[in-house]
Scaffold this active site. Structure first.
Site, PDB file in Angstrom:
ATOM      1  N   HIS B 217       2.574 -56.108 -47.602  1.00 47.10           N
ATOM      2  CA  HIS B 217       1.632 -56.404 -48.945  1.00 47.10           C
ATOM      3  C   HIS B 217       1.810 -57.688 -49.646  1.00 47.10           C
ATOM      4  CE1 HIS B 217      -0.510 -55.329 -52.434  1.00 47.10           C
ATOM      5  NE2 HIS B 217       0.319 -55.861 -53.158  1.00 47.10           N
ATOM      6  N   TYR B 221      -0.637 -61.532 -50.991  1.00 50.63           N
ATOM      7  CA  TYR B 221      -0.491 -62.606 -52.212  1.00 50.63           C
ATOM      8  C   TYR B 221      -0.260 -63.916 -51.459  1.00 50.63           C
ATOM      9  CZ  TYR B 221      -1.042 -59.029 -55.539  1.00 50.63           C
ATOM     10  OH  TYR B 221      -1.527 -58.100 -56.308  1.00 50.63           O
ATOM     11  N   HIS B 368     -12.866 -53.172 -48.720  1.00 51.36           N
ATOM     12  CA  HIS B 368     -11.934 -53.858 -49.740  1.00 51.36           C
ATOM     13  C   HIS B 368     -11.304 -55.154 -49.170  1.00 51.36           C
ATOM     14  CE1 HIS B 368      -8.837 -54.217 -52.594  1.00 51.36           C
ATOM     15  NE2 HIS B 368      -7.786 -54.222 -51.698  1.00 51.36           N
ATOM     16  N   PHE B 369     -10.959 -55.327 -47.861  1.00 54.72           N
ATOM     17  CA  PHE B 369     -10.439 -56.412 -47.657  1.00 54.72           C
ATOM     18  C   PHE B 369     -11.433 -57.685 -47.337  1.00 54.72           C
ATOM     19  CE2 PHE B 369     -10.435 -55.510 -43.438  1.00 54.72           C
ATOM     20  CZ  PHE B 369      -9.370 -54.303 -43.061  1.00 54.72           C
ATOM     21  N   HIS B 370     -12.376 -57.113 -46.923  1.00 57.35           N
ATOM     22  CA  HIS B 370     -13.501 -58.240 -46.608  1.00 57.35           C
ATOM     23  C   HIS B 370     -13.884 -58.870 -48.249  1.00 57.35           C
ATOM     24  CE1 HIS B 370     -13.948 -56.836 -42.533  1.00 57.35           C
ATOM     25  NE2 HIS B 370     -13.853 -57.969 -42.265  1.00 57.35           N
ATOM     26  N   ARG B 433     -11.848 -46.037 -40.555  1.00 53.51           N
ATOM     27  CA  ARG B 433     -11.607 -47.259 -39.843  1.00 53.51           C
ATOM     28  C   ARG B 433     -11.244 -47.373 -38.589  1.00 53.51           C
ATOM     29  NH1 ARG B 433      -6.371 -50.068 -42.954  1.00 53.51           N
ATOM     30  NH2 ARG B 433      -6.887 -51.770 -41.439  1.00 53.51           N
ATOM     31  N   ARG B 434     -11.270 -48.451 -37.994  1.00 49.47           N
ATOM     32  CA  ARG B 434     -10.614 -48.663 -36.584  1.00 49.47           C
ATOM     33  C   ARG B 434     -10.999 -47.944 -35.533  1.00 49.47           C
ATOM     34  NH1 ARG B 434      -4.387 -50.160 -38.164  1.00 49.47           N
ATOM     35  NH2 ARG B 434      -4.466 -52.335 -38.521  1.00 49.47           N
TER      36      ARG B 434
HETATM   37  C1  HEM Z   1     -18.211 -62.826 -39.277  1.00 48.37           C
HETATM   38  C2  HEM Z   1     -17.641 -62.297 -40.236  1.00 48.37           C
HETATM   39  C3  HEM Z   1     -16.760 -60.985 -40.005  1.00 48.37           C
HETATM   40  C4  HEM Z   1     -17.390 -59.693 -39.623  1.00 48.37           C
HETATM   41  C5  HEM Z   1     -18.809 -59.592 -38.974  1.00 48.37           C
HETATM   42  C6  HEM Z   1     -16.244 -58.736 -39.894  1.00 48.37           C
HETATM   43  C7  HEM Z   1     -16.425 -57.435 -39.339  1.00 48.37           C
HETATM   44  C8  HEM Z   1     -15.409 -56.600 -39.341  1.00 48.37           C
HETATM   45  C9  HEM Z   1     -15.557 -55.058 -39.031  1.00 48.37           C
HETATM   46  C10 HEM Z   1     -16.803 -54.476 -38.565  1.00 48.37           C
HETATM   47  C11 HEM Z   1     -14.189 -54.844 -39.101  1.00 48.37           C
HETATM   48  C12 HEM Z   1     -13.837 -53.266 -39.237  1.00 48.37           C
HETATM   49  C13 HEM Z   1     -13.356 -52.878 -37.723  1.00 48.37           C
HETATM   50  C14 HEM Z   1     -13.008 -51.485 -37.803  1.00 48.37           C
HETATM   51  O1  HEM Z   1     -12.421 -50.929 -38.594  1.00 48.37           O
HETATM   52  O2  HEM Z   1     -13.249 -50.777 -36.694  1.00 48.37           O
HETATM   53  C15 HEM Z   1     -13.346 -55.522 -39.510  1.00 48.37           C
HETATM   54  C16 HEM Z   1     -12.018 -55.436 -39.508  1.00 48.37           C
HETATM   55  C17 HEM Z   1     -11.157 -56.506 -40.338  1.00 48.37           C
HETATM   56  N1  HEM Z   1     -11.422 -57.739 -40.770  1.00 48.37           N
HETATM   57 FE1  HEM Z   1     -13.303 -58.883 -40.394  1.00 48.37          FE
HETATM   58  N2  HEM Z   1     -15.165 -59.376 -40.127  1.00 48.37           N
HETATM   59  C18 HEM Z   1     -15.690 -60.907 -40.518  1.00 48.37           C
HETATM   60  C19 HEM Z   1     -14.860 -61.749 -41.223  1.00 48.37           C
HETATM   61  C20 HEM Z   1     -13.351 -61.508 -41.628  1.00 48.37           C
HETATM   62  C21 HEM Z   1     -12.648 -62.465 -42.268  1.00 48.37           C
HETATM   63  C22 HEM Z   1     -13.013 -63.706 -42.629  1.00 48.37           C
HETATM   64  C23 HEM Z   1     -11.443 -62.070 -42.284  1.00 48.37           C
HETATM   65  C24 HEM Z   1     -10.128 -62.484 -42.914  1.00 48.37           C
HETATM   66  C25 HEM Z   1      -9.951 -63.718 -43.251  1.00 48.37           C
HETATM   67  C26 HEM Z   1     -11.436 -60.609 -41.924  1.00 48.37           C
HETATM   68  C27 HEM Z   1     -10.271 -59.609 -41.709  1.00 48.37           C
HETATM   69  C28 HEM Z   1     -10.595 -58.420 -41.337  1.00 48.37           C
HETATM   70  C29 HEM Z   1      -9.155 -57.537 -41.209  1.00 48.37           C
HETATM   71  C30 HEM Z   1      -7.939 -57.772 -41.403  1.00 48.37           C
HETATM   72  C31 HEM Z   1      -9.813 -56.291 -40.487  1.00 48.37           C
HETATM   73  C32 HEM Z   1      -8.826 -55.203 -39.927  1.00 48.37           C
HETATM   74  C33 HEM Z   1      -8.586 -55.278 -38.514  1.00 48.37           C
HETATM   75  C34 HEM Z   1      -7.694 -54.000 -38.460  1.00 48.37           C
HETATM   76  O3  HEM Z   1      -8.009 -52.777 -38.847  1.00 48.37           O
HETATM   77  O4  HEM Z   1      -6.633 -54.069 -37.639  1.00 48.37           O
HETATM   78  N3  HEM Z   1     -12.757 -60.465 -41.306  1.00 48.37           N
HETATM   79  N4  HEM Z   1     -13.930 -56.813 -39.738  1.00 48.37           N
END
Ligand code: HEM
Ligand SMILES: [Cu+2]
Ligand SMILES: [Cu+2]
Lengths: 157, 550
Positions: B217, B221, B368-370, B433-434
């Site tokens: 968490h 921050y 939320h985190f996006h 998710r995931r």
């Molecule tokens: C091109 C830009 C991006 C796209 C298309 C994208 C797309 C996605 C998608 C579709 C997921 C969900 C996957 C799932 O739950 O099956 C995901 C997860 C995630 N994204 Fe992004 N994202 C982008 C940029 C970013 C950025 C800039 C960050 C953070 C700086 C970020 C952080 C995360 C994190 C932490 C997860 C979770 C991973 C996990 O569950 O282990 N994403 N993203």
């Protein structure tokens, strides 16, 4: 320390909101017994199949108004006996554990959303309001077959 | 201009950050298409492998290296040039962090660590993955302590004086980071590594989860505070006003240290092993962070209004149109802030004891985190990148670059809006998710999730593609400002580090008494964690052996 007058108003407003939010959440939790899935019962993850109630997974009637559903999660399936069938309008106590990694037991269209942690038993009580077939999925990543990990529960009249 | 040593160091950090960004966003693009069944991966590549790379490279690597690039530049700018020792230790820290990054990334790429960036036991990755993560953290500590060393030297030379606001905030953020990492270091060093190398047979899963979230968490921050630093110190300068209130800014940062660490249980509300009372206590502490957040919002808007009125804005909202909208440095950060409003509100929902049941581990969380780290934090970093790289390289930032910059942030905003709105709604409907696919063999109930106007199979993919386009544009700007744009010659061509004046005459001295604040932080941590962790150890089930399920 100097605070601007409007800022004091803003912070008082924030504090009041904070207290209101927390009171609602707290009263809901402890006065109305609306708490999320949990429990502090432990179990040997290697001996799940030999430990009650998971030695006979499935639904069991406890009394006229309460049923217990014991379910074993493992990569990538749930074992809840043959088919999971429970009656509508009765309290169902779900007890779930895992034989391997962390999974979840999440029933679509309800607020049953339990993490299943090896070594622990998760408990959640729920009363279905509508009969029908509900989809149960694993929403905690558990490996290559994670997206195939699902089952159904039938809620009957 | 900064001393050459710091410039080189900051640019190297930036280079690693944007390399991670490139691979990470490419993974993101693949994800949206795989989830929608539009793309099949070759046999040697797996969805969860890609998702691990996405999470690690964007959320951990991109953010941390960027943050250090920003810290190094700002510390040198506000406290003066680094001495040789500070510089040397920064390089050592950087190299250790880089070694850890490469080791962990290689493990992910060869398929030995598809455990996602949360690496929950008893999924067992190759032990070197955990070693890589440990090195990464140790490297960040070395860099952090080197910066603190620079700060201490300044304090010694300026006895009894409060440090410049930027330095104060850097030190607060490093303090938060070091305290937060204690949890993940403890679990990785004492639980994961001995277990993954086979020195012990089993692992206490619930304890590892708790130590992870003790870190997980405040990690958010650690991403957010550097963005706040830019909001508090850089934005006013761009607006042409001083920092709104020096004491308020410092107090907010102190409160963030206190209220971001003892709250990890709100990620574990749905699981066994922690009693309701302790979960609820941490929910209460989680909510406390509303106060510094509201303080921050207040200062931001106060600054906007002051600047707008200074530029001739009249009436209740006339100042709004008078803000420097044509200034890319401002507009990018303003959009970033705007995304944080729904982001913060969503956070309150997630942290609410019961509401969490509805959204836990659904696509809502991804949405939320996006709109928290993926936009407010990432877009603030983009806004900083536009001037920080030219500032460090001494190159010009041309009008063409500015135009491209506007297109870039516009695309990012639209893409995120589409993708995250779809994710939020899908999550509320129950989509998890995931997961590589989420149609559960065409189950009726699962197909219903994708029936909406915004929540169909196309929206997320369109959003994701727009985002990727934006990311490529950003990388183009980065490469141009780093290597290609012409060198600045005339004085007006040099890009500045905009750092606002901060009047600290009325600021209470106690705000910079670290002993007091770190002391209180530890008291809160002990109150929130000592008993539940003791129970987890005493009342432990037999441990789990490792599983490789991918
Ligand atoms: C091109 C830009 C991006 C796209 C298309 C994208 C797309 C996605 C998608 C579709 C997921 C969900 C996957 C799932 O739950 O099956 C995901 C997860 C995630 N994204 Fe992004 N994202 C982008 C940029 C970013 C950025 C800039 C960050 C953070 C700086 C970020 C952080 C995360 C994190 C932490 C997860 C979770 C991973 C996990 O569950 O282990 N994403 N993203
Ligand atoms: Cu599972
Ligand atoms: Cu799963």
């Amino acid at each position: 320390m100097h605070l601007h007058k409007y800022e004091k108003i803003w912070l008082v407003f924030g504090t009041v909101c904070l207290i209101a939010f927390l009171s609602i959440v707290g009263v809901n939790a402890f006065a109305h017994d609306h708490t999320p899935a949990g429990g502090i019962e432990t179990i040997d993850p290697e001996k799940v199949r030999e430990t009650a109630p998971f030695n006979e997974p499935g639904v069991k009637k406890l009394d006229d108004d309460t049923y217990q559903a014991a379910i074993v999660a493992s990569a990538f399936a749930y074992d809840g006996g043959q088919t999971l069938t429970v009656p509508v309008g009765k309290e169902i106590i779900f007890k779930v554990t895992s034989t391997d990694v962390v999974h979840s037991f999440t029933i679509d269209n309800t607020n049953v959303n339990m993490m299943v942690v090896p070594g622990q038993v998760t408990t959640k009580s729920y009363t279905f309001k509508e009969p029908g077939k509900y989809l149960i999925i694993c929403n905690e990543y558990c490996g290559t077959g994670h997206h195939f990990m699902y089952t159904e529960i039938e809620v009957t009249e | 201009m900064l001393a050459a040593g710091e410039r080189k160091l900051a640019l190297w950090n930036m280079g690693v950050a944007y390399t991670a960004f490139l691979i990470g966003t490419l993974a993101g693009l693949l994800q949206v298409f795989i989830r929608n069944d539009q793309l099949e991966l070759p046999a040697w590549l797996d969805y969860y492998q890609i998702l691990t790379a996405h999470g690690v490279l964007l959320a951990l690597i991109f953010t941390t290296f960027f943050i250090f690039a920003f810290f190094i530049s700002g510390m040198s700018k506000s406290l003066g040039a680094f001495g040789p020792k500070v510089l040397l230790w920064n390089w050592i820290g950087f190299l250790v962090m880089l070694a850890g990054t490469i080791l962990a990334t290689v493990m992910i790429v060869i398929g030995e660590a598809s455990v996602l960036y949360t690496f929950y036991a008893p999924l067992m990755a190759n032990p070197w993955y955990y070693v890589g993560l440990a090195l990464f953290v140790v490297g960040s500590w070395i860099m952090g302590f080197a910066l603190v060393g620079h700060y201490m030297k300044w304090r010694k030379a300026n006895r009894g004086e409060l440090s410049p606001l930027f330095a104060f905030m850097t030190v607060s953020t490093i303090a938060l980071w070091v305290i937060a990492c204690l949890g993940v270091v403890a679990t990785v060093l004492f639980q994961y590594i001995p277990w993954a190398f086979g020195w012990v047979d089993t692992i206490n899963v619930e304890l590892s989860r708790t130590l992870f979230w003790y870190f997980g968490h405040p990690l958010v921050y650690f991403w957010l505070l550097p963005a706040y630093m830019a909001w508090y110190t850089v934005v006013p300068k761009i607006l042409g006003v001083p920092v709104f209130s020096d004491s308020l800014a410092r107090l907010a940062f102190v409160l963030f240290i206190l209220f971001s660490i003892p709250v990890g249980f709100h990620h574990q509300l749905m699981e066994p092993g922690i009693s309701d009372f302790w979960k609820f206590l941490q929910v209460v502490l989680t909510f406390m962070v509303i106060l510094p957040s509201l303080m921050t919002a207040f200062s931001m808007f106060a600054n906007f209004e002051r600047a707008g009125r200074k530029n001739g804005g009249k009436g209740l909202f006339g100042w709004f149109t008078k803000l420097p909208w044509k200034d890319l440095r401002f507009t990018s950060i303003f959009i970033a802030m705007a995304f944080f409003i729904p982001g913060g509100a969503g956070g309150i929902i997630n942290a609410s004891f019961q509401l969490n049941e509805i959204v836990h581990n659904t696509l809502w969380i991804v949405g939320h985190f996006h709109i928290t780290v993926g936009t407010p934090v990432a877009m603030t970093f983009m806004g900083l990148t536009y001037w920080l790289i030219p500032y460090l390289t001494g190159r010009k930032f041309s009008n063409t670059m500015k135009k491209l910059g506007f297109i870039q942030i516009g695309l990012w905003a639209v893409g995120m809006l589409l993708m995250s709105t779809a994710q939020h709604i899908l999550g509320l409907l129950g989509a998890p998710r995931r997961t590589a696919y989420s149609n559960y063999n065409g189950h009726e109930s699962a197909l219903e999730w994708f029936d909406g106007i915004l929540t169909n199979h196309v929206t997320m993919a369109v959003g994701g593609s727009i985002l990727f386009l934006s990311a490529m544009l950003l990388l183009y700007i980065v490469i141009m400002s780093a290597f290609v744009s012409p060198k600045a010659v005339e004085p007006h061509e040099f890009v500045e580090f905009p750092l606002a004046e901060s009047d600290k005459r009325a600021t209470p001295k106690i705000l910079e008494n670290w002993l007091v604040w770190i002391g209180i932080a530890f008291v809160l941590i002990i109150i929130a964690y000592a008993i539940p962790i003791a129970q987890m150890i005493q009342h432990a089930p037999p441990g789990s052996r490792g599983f490789i399920t991918w």
